[in-house]
Design an enzyme around this catalytic site. Sequence first.
Site, PDB file in Angstrom:
ATOM      1  N   TRP A  94      63.814  50.542  40.161  1.00  0.00           N
ATOM      2  CA  TRP A  94      62.823  50.718  39.090  1.00  0.00           C
ATOM      3  C   TRP A  94      61.403  50.571  39.593  1.00  0.00           C
ATOM      4  O   TRP A  94      60.511  51.323  39.187  1.00  0.00           O
ATOM      5  CB  TRP A  94      63.127  49.781  37.922  1.00  0.00           C
ATOM      6  N   ASP A 163      56.945  44.767  35.111  1.00  0.00           N
ATOM      7  CA  ASP A 163      57.980  45.398  34.297  1.00  0.00           C
ATOM      8  C   ASP A 163      59.044  44.324  34.043  1.00  0.00           C
ATOM      9  O   ASP A 163      59.757  43.909  34.955  1.00  0.00           O
ATOM     10  CB  ASP A 163      58.577  46.587  35.075  1.00  0.00           C
ATOM     11  N   LYS A 187      67.499  45.835  26.095  1.00  0.00           N
ATOM     12  CA  LYS A 187      68.372  44.920  26.848  1.00  0.00           C
ATOM     13  C   LYS A 187      68.459  43.578  26.107  1.00  0.00           C
ATOM     14  O   LYS A 187      69.518  43.180  25.683  1.00  0.00           O
ATOM     15  CB  LYS A 187      67.814  44.649  28.240  1.00  0.00           C
TER      16      LYS A 187
END
Length: 356
Positions: A94, A163, A187
């Site tokens: 990511w 992030d 999530k």
Amino acid sequence: MEKKQTINFGAGPAKLPQAVFIFLLHPEMSHRSADFSKIINTTENLLRELLNVPENYKILFLQGGGSGQFSGVPLNLIGLKEDRCADYLVTGTWSARAAKEAEKYGKVNVIHPKLDSYTKIPDSSTWSLNPSASYVYYCCNETVHGVEFNFIPDTKGVVLVSDMSSNFLSRPVDVSKFGLIFAGAQKNVGCAGVTVVIVREDLMGKALKECPIILDYQVQAGNNSLYNTPPCFSIYIMGLVLEWIKNNGGADAMERLNVQKSNIIYDLINHSNGFYSCPVDMACRSRMNIPFRIGKKEGDENLEKLFLDGASKLGMISLKGHRSVGGIRASLYNAVTVEDVKALAAYMEEFFNNHQ
Ligand code: PLP
């Protein structure tokens, strides 16, 4: 073992707390209505309370997911300094994607030697931070590889961006150390569709001219995230999940539970004589996403398939590792209970006894 209800160990969109389900019949309403104002304001206030967000930070509810912020961050922040450069700590898929996207808008430095596998965080003494960077970026929890920061990088005064998509509100965080934090909700804090951006006020207003207006933090902040139609339903669900987190003891309690849950699985892996193996350095093993292999270090694919088939028969789903790394991955987000994890551990033990 007897099959009970389905337990979703997927990396996201992930399990929602059971307590939220009774509220799922949500009537459609205008995002300009007083009812929706109440919902978005309550959701923001809960976030402020749960994370102690200082007053000089705006909270935005945006669309476009975490990936949208891979563009949003450089479009808004890389112009903070004339050089238009940013430092990226690349520790997994990511952050690598975020760095690649940022290259479209300025100069990106990867601030440590390139990793041949994403299983560790290079020692901070090897980082060569650029003092004139507009910001330093990192991914706090790499969902695919199971690498999590358990410290906040020291950027020597340069704006820090993180992030936190896959560990947001899984533990407390000192927001004041960051210029910006973003996280997709799907999530730990809700369902897909909404991305939270927490941004320090003085960093807004310097977006590049090519920044799409819906990604412009100043425009969205000026409109209370209602410049365009927001993801109303996802914001509503996030409010319910935040309420559930609050009622269950807040970020501290989530952290205690997440430590307890992940330790159950890591202890089992560590005591399996190599039958189960996790490739990630002990110092940065994720509490959220636990990747592991079965049979041998690089994984015995037949055994892993047997493991997944057996788990699925018991109602334990989405345990397959990300396609780029293979193996198994157990995601233990906030809504996954200690009992869910104990059920997985019992199955792992039984599988070990039958196949070692
Ligand atoms: N960042 C992290 C840490 C992620 O785990 C993900 C997706 O799983 C993303 C970003 C991308 O999020 P999205 O799919 O919402 O764009």
